[in-house]
Design an enzyme around this catalytic site. Structure first.
Site, PDB file in Angstrom:
ATOM      1  N   SER A  13      47.724  40.203  42.227  1.00 43.57           N
ATOM      2  CA  SER A  13      47.615  40.486  43.674  1.00 43.57           C
ATOM      3  C   SER A  13      47.737  39.203  44.508  1.00 43.57           C
ATOM      4  O   SER A  13      48.254  39.234  45.626  1.00 43.57           O
ATOM      5  CB  SER A  13      46.322  41.233  44.001  1.00 43.57           C
ATOM      6  OG  SER A  13      45.202  40.410  43.813  1.00 43.57           O
ATOM      7  N   ASN A 106      44.614  25.730  42.247  1.00 40.52           N
ATOM      8  CA  ASN A 106      44.053  26.945  41.628  1.00 40.52           C
ATOM      9  C   ASN A 106      43.209  27.683  42.651  1.00 40.52           C
ATOM     10  O   ASN A 106      42.610  27.059  43.531  1.00 40.52           O
ATOM     11  CB  ASN A 106      43.164  26.531  40.441  1.00 40.52           C
ATOM     12  CG  ASN A 106      42.504  27.716  39.754  1.00 40.52           C
ATOM     13  OD1 ASN A 106      43.152  28.734  39.494  1.00 40.52           O
ATOM     14  ND2 ASN A 106      41.210  27.601  39.465  1.00 40.52           N
ATOM     15  N   HIS A 108      39.896  29.982  42.790  1.00 38.94           N
ATOM     16  CA  HIS A 108      38.756  30.374  41.954  1.00 38.94           C
ATOM     17  C   HIS A 108      37.862  31.317  42.769  1.00 38.94           C
ATOM     18  O   HIS A 108      37.522  31.008  43.919  1.00 38.94           O
ATOM     19  CB  HIS A 108      37.980  29.120  41.531  1.00 38.94           C
ATOM     20  CG  HIS A 108      36.765  29.449  40.720  1.00 38.94           C
ATOM     21  ND1 HIS A 108      36.848  30.136  39.526  1.00 38.94           N
ATOM     22  CD2 HIS A 108      35.446  29.227  40.940  1.00 38.94           C
ATOM     23  CE1 HIS A 108      35.628  30.307  39.046  1.00 38.94           C
ATOM     24  NE2 HIS A 108      34.764  29.766  39.876  1.00 38.94           N
TER      25      HIS A 108
HETATM   26  C1  GRF Z   1      41.403  36.390  41.291  1.00 36.95           C
HETATM   27  O1  GRF Z   1      40.120  36.758  41.670  1.00 36.95           O
HETATM   28  C2  GRF Z   1      41.498  34.903  41.086  1.00 36.95           C
HETATM   29  O2  GRF Z   1      40.707  34.193  41.976  1.00 36.95           O
HETATM   30  C3  GRF Z   1      40.964  34.737  39.698  1.00 36.95           C
HETATM   31  O3  GRF Z   1      41.486  35.824  38.982  1.00 36.95           O
HETATM   32  C4  GRF Z   1      41.734  36.886  39.891  1.00 36.95           C
HETATM   33  C5  GRF Z   1      43.176  37.218  39.749  1.00 36.95           C
HETATM   34  O4  GRF Z   1      43.547  38.313  40.540  1.00 36.95           O
HETATM   35  N1  GRF Z   1      41.287  33.438  39.162  1.00 36.95           N
HETATM   36  P1  GRF Z   1      45.063  38.665  40.754  1.00 36.95           P
HETATM   37  O5  GRF Z   1      45.737  38.653  39.394  1.00 36.95           O
HETATM   38  O6  GRF Z   1      45.660  37.659  41.683  1.00 36.95           O
HETATM   39  O7  GRF Z   1      45.059  40.057  41.348  1.00 36.95           O
END
Ligand code: GRF
Length: 206
Positions: A13, A106, A108
């Site tokens: 996403s 990144n 997080h």
């Molecule tokens: C997100 O919450 C990101 O911060 C974390 O993993 C999740 C990934 O979500 N590292 P998506 O694959 O971008 O929907």
């Protein structure tokens, strides 16, 4: 125009939010390649836009460094300026981090330095914190460490579950990550000697 590689492992996403931003007029970046460590569902967003895809399966190489060597080659091939870890579940080693120093960011899903690692929303609820959120940071060889670029805060309500909290944080992630990428692409966000520098009041707009 800054050339991006976006690395993902799952739902994608955040990749989708970066793609959406890239379609806006005057956007300062282009996604040259999406790299995943598995044939994950999020790759569909790249396929829909004809963005090149590479899958680097860590299980089919002898070591993490071998996998990172392949990734390094892909990044060079696509002449990448900025690497965005957007839900990439592999920890990068100093091998690739040093080769792409100050060029990897990144997202997080927690307010660093709290709750590094996995299951951040569950741990935030368990710990009873009143505020939670997300962090975009430059990547070093640590787990969710590295100089912080931007954070978004969400209040934690007594009615929140890990799932409702995750949704609220994700909404913020989808806003802040493209903003930071634009800031780096424009040169308004940069890093010098491990210190993040903001020009033109960029921090105030994040
Ligand atoms: C997100 O919450 C990101 O911060 C974390 O993993 C999740 C990934 O979500 N590292 P998506 O694959 O971008 O929907």
């Amino acid at each position: 125009m800054k050339k991006l590689a976006v690395l993902i492992s799952g739902r994608g996403s955040n990749l989708k939010s970066i793609i959406n931003e890239s379609k806006k007029p005057n956007c300062l970046y282009i996604i040259n390649v999406v790299i995943a460590d598995n044939d994950c569902i999020g790759l569909q967003y790249a396929k829909d836009e004809n963005i090149p895809i590479r899958i680097v399966n860590y299980n089919s190489v002898p070591s993490r460094e071998h996998a990172e060597g392949i990734i390094d080659g892909v990044l060079q091939l696509y002449d990448i300026d900025l690497v965005v870890l957007a839900g990439y579940m592999k920890l990068l080693t100093s091998y690739i981090v040093s080769r792409w120093k100050d060029k990897i960011i990144n997202i997080h899903p927690a307010l660093s330095p709290a709750f590094t690692g996995l299951h951040t929303h569950e741990r935030a609820i368990e710990r009873g914190v009143k505020y939670h959120g997300c962090t975009v940071h430059y990547v070093d060889a640590g787990m969710d460490t590295g100089p912080i670029i931007a954070q978004r805060v969400v209040p934690v309500l007594t009615s929140d579950t890990a799932s409702t909290l995750a949704n609220k944080v994700l909404e913020q992630e989808h806003q802040i990550l493209p903003l930071v990428i634009e800031g780096i692409a424009s040169g308004d966000i940069l890093i010098i000697d491990n210190e993040v520098i903001y020009r033109n009041n960029t921090l105030g707009n994040l």
